[in-house]
Scaffold this motif. Structure first.
Motif, PDB file in Angstrom:
ATOM      1  N   PHE A  91      47.539 -24.175  60.088  1.00 13.18           N
ATOM      2  CA  PHE A  91      48.152 -24.134  58.760  1.00 13.18           C
ATOM      3  C   PHE A  91      47.224 -23.470  57.741  1.00 13.18           C
ATOM      4  O   PHE A  91      47.670 -22.700  56.892  1.00 13.18           O
ATOM      5  CB  PHE A  91      48.545 -25.536  58.290  1.00 13.18           C
ATOM      6  N   PHE A  92      45.937 -23.753  57.849  1.00 11.85           N
ATOM      7  CA  PHE A  92      44.966 -23.173  56.915  1.00 11.85           C
ATOM      8  C   PHE A  92      44.960 -21.644  57.027  1.00 11.85           C
ATOM      9  O   PHE A  92      45.057 -20.941  56.021  1.00 11.85           O
ATOM     10  CB  PHE A  92      43.572 -23.739  57.185  1.00 11.85           C
ATOM     11  N   ILE A  93      44.854 -21.133  58.233  1.00  8.63           N
ATOM     12  CA  ILE A  93      44.793 -19.680  58.435  1.00  8.63           C
ATOM     13  C   ILE A  93      46.112 -19.026  58.023  1.00  8.63           C
ATOM     14  O   ILE A  93      46.122 -17.981  57.380  1.00  8.63           O
ATOM     15  CB  ILE A  93      44.413 -19.331  59.885  1.00  8.63           C
ATOM     16  N   TYR A  94      47.235 -19.646  58.374  1.00  7.61           N
ATOM     17  CA  TYR A  94      48.530 -19.063  58.004  1.00  7.61           C
ATOM     18  C   TYR A  94      48.662 -18.934  56.484  1.00  7.61           C
ATOM     19  O   TYR A  94      48.997 -17.862  55.975  1.00  7.61           O
ATOM     20  CB  TYR A  94      49.693 -19.896  58.553  1.00  7.61           C
ATOM     21  N   PHE A  95      48.407 -19.999  55.772  1.00  8.72           N
ATOM     22  CA  PHE A  95      48.598 -19.950  54.326  1.00  8.72           C
ATOM     23  C   PHE A  95      47.532 -19.114  53.629  1.00  8.72           C
ATOM     24  O   PHE A  95      47.833 -18.427  52.652  1.00  8.72           O
ATOM     25  CB  PHE A  95      48.708 -21.363  53.739  1.00  8.72           C
ATOM     26  N   ASN A 126      53.303 -19.364  46.615  1.00 11.48           N
ATOM     27  CA  ASN A 126      51.890 -19.475  46.258  1.00 11.48           C
ATOM     28  C   ASN A 126      51.509 -20.900  45.885  1.00 11.48           C
ATOM     29  O   ASN A 126      50.413 -21.357  46.223  1.00 11.48           O
ATOM     30  CB  ASN A 126      51.541 -18.509  45.131  1.00 11.48           C
ATOM     31  N   ILE A 127      52.388 -21.597  45.195  1.00  8.15           N
ATOM     32  CA  ILE A 127      52.107 -23.004  44.886  1.00  8.15           C
ATOM     33  C   ILE A 127      52.032 -23.799  46.183  1.00  8.15           C
ATOM     34  O   ILE A 127      51.094 -24.582  46.388  1.00  8.15           O
ATOM     35  CB  ILE A 127      53.173 -23.590  43.929  1.00  8.15           C
ATOM     36  N   GLU A 128      52.995 -23.578  47.058  1.00  7.84           N
ATOM     37  CA  GLU A 128      52.976 -24.248  48.357  1.00  7.84           C
ATOM     38  C   GLU A 128      51.687 -23.921  49.111  1.00  7.84           C
ATOM     39  O   GLU A 128      51.023 -24.816  49.647  1.00  7.84           O
ATOM     40  CB  GLU A 128      54.179 -23.822  49.201  1.00  7.84           C
ATOM     41  N   GLY A 129      51.338 -22.646  49.151  1.00 10.37           N
ATOM     42  CA  GLY A 129      50.140 -22.222  49.874  1.00 10.37           C
ATOM     43  C   GLY A 129      48.879 -22.881  49.350  1.00 10.37           C
ATOM     44  O   GLY A 129      48.051 -23.354  50.126  1.00 10.37           O
ATOM     45  N   MET A 130      48.735 -22.928  48.036  1.00 11.41           N
ATOM     46  CA  MET A 130      47.535 -23.554  47.452  1.00 11.41           C
ATOM     47  C   MET A 130      47.492 -25.055  47.767  1.00 11.41           C
ATOM     48  O   MET A 130      46.424 -25.590  48.089  1.00 11.41           O
ATOM     49  CB  MET A 130      47.495 -23.328  45.937  1.00 11.41           C
ATOM     50  N   ILE A 187      61.019 -22.992  51.863  1.00  8.79           N
ATOM     51  CA  ILE A 187      59.690 -23.356  51.374  1.00  8.79           C
ATOM     52  C   ILE A 187      59.617 -24.844  51.043  1.00  8.79           C
ATOM     53  O   ILE A 187      58.622 -25.508  51.346  1.00  8.79           O
ATOM     54  CB  ILE A 187      59.302 -22.477  50.158  1.00  8.79           C
ATOM     55  N   ILE A 188      60.667 -25.370  50.458  1.00 14.64           N
ATOM     56  CA  ILE A 188      60.686 -26.797  50.115  1.00 14.64           C
ATOM     57  C   ILE A 188      60.621 -27.651  51.385  1.00 14.64           C
ATOM     58  O   ILE A 188      59.813 -28.572  51.481  1.00 14.64           O
ATOM     59  CB  ILE A 188      61.942 -27.133  49.282  1.00 14.64           C
ATOM     60  N   ILE A 189      61.471 -27.338  52.349  1.00 13.03           N
ATOM     61  CA  ILE A 189      61.503 -28.116  53.593  1.00 13.03           C
ATOM     62  C   ILE A 189      60.192 -27.954  54.356  1.00 13.03           C
ATOM     63  O   ILE A 189      59.634 -28.924  54.881  1.00 13.03           O
ATOM     64  CB  ILE A 189      62.706 -27.688  54.476  1.00 13.03           C
ATOM     65  N   GLU A 190      59.684 -26.743  54.412  1.00 13.37           N
ATOM     66  CA  GLU A 190      58.416 -26.479  55.093  1.00 13.37           C
ATOM     67  C   GLU A 190      57.286 -27.291  54.462  1.00 13.37           C
ATOM     68  O   GLU A 190      56.480 -27.900  55.165  1.00 13.37           O
ATOM     69  CB  GLU A 190      58.098 -24.984  55.013  1.00 13.37           C
ATOM     70  N   TYR A 191      57.241 -27.316  53.139  1.00 10.73           N
ATOM     71  CA  TYR A 191      56.196 -28.075  52.449  1.00 10.73           C
ATOM     72  C   TYR A 191      56.277 -29.564  52.804  1.00 10.73           C
ATOM     73  O   TYR A 191      55.250 -30.192  53.070  1.00 10.73           O
ATOM     74  CB  TYR A 191      56.287 -27.890  50.925  1.00 10.73           C
TER      75      TYR A 191
END
Length: 184
Positions: free
Chosen positions: A123-127, A86-90, A32-36
């Motif tokens: 990215f919008f639809i995925y998250f 969830n933090i990443e997604g937002m 998640i960190i690397i993806e962000y």
């Protein structure tokens, strides 16, 4: 390409470790960190507001630090990192919305011909598609593990398919754009 490679390596590692137990969740805490970082840097390229770009860069450090703290002290590595996700997604959804508003229309080019549109939409639809299930996954897992894994699998698979299809369209638009500009 780096993001895709890192995603594939992570999923291969998950398959090697095995999905029978939850022992692979620690990989997602780091993923998640690397993806962000990757997604934020990708979207930053298309956002024209310098203040937003600065905020995005600051968020890289804040998110990485906060995510590690959450993993160490709140939701340890043996659990799915739903808070981090969830933090990443937002944050990514926020960057996507800003990116949509930053798209500069080009004369004689429809918005659906621009790579920025498709990549941002991907990215919008995925998250947006995974945000809800990520938030409740650990709770569902503690109640009914088999059902939770099925529901998560459906949401995650569908969101991933849409993500990769839209990213592919964005790459094709980018290649088309480069092909035509080379002719000029």
């Amino acid at each position: 390409m780096a993001l895709l490679s890192f995603s594939i390596i992570t999923e291969i590692a998950v398959e090697i470790i095995g999905k029978e137990t939850n022992g692979y969740y620690f990989l997602y805490h780091f993923f998640i960190i690397i993806e962000y970082i990757f997604i934020t840097l990708i979207l930053k390229r298309w956002i024209t507001n310098k203040w937003v770009q600065k905020i995005m860069m600051i968020s890289l450090f804040v998110f990485c630090f906060a995510s590690l703290l959450i993993s160490l002290f709140v939701q340890d590595f043996s659990f799915f990192p739903s808070i981090n996700a969830n933090i990443e997604g937002m944050l990514i959804i926020t960057w996507c919305i800003i990116s949509f508003f930053s798209i500069v229309p080009l004369e004689n080019t429809a918005i659906y011909q621009l790579p920025v549109f498709w990549v941002t939409l991907a990215f919008f639809i995925y998250f947006a598609g995974t945000l809800g299930i990520n938030g409740v996954y650990n709770h569902l897992l503690s109640q009914e593990a088999a059902t939770a894994k099925k529901i998560y699998g459906i949401f995650n698979s569908v969101s991933n398919y849409v993500l990769y299809i839209l990213l592919t369209i964005g790459i094709l638009c980018h290649n088309q754009d480069r092909k035509y500009s080379a002719l000029l």
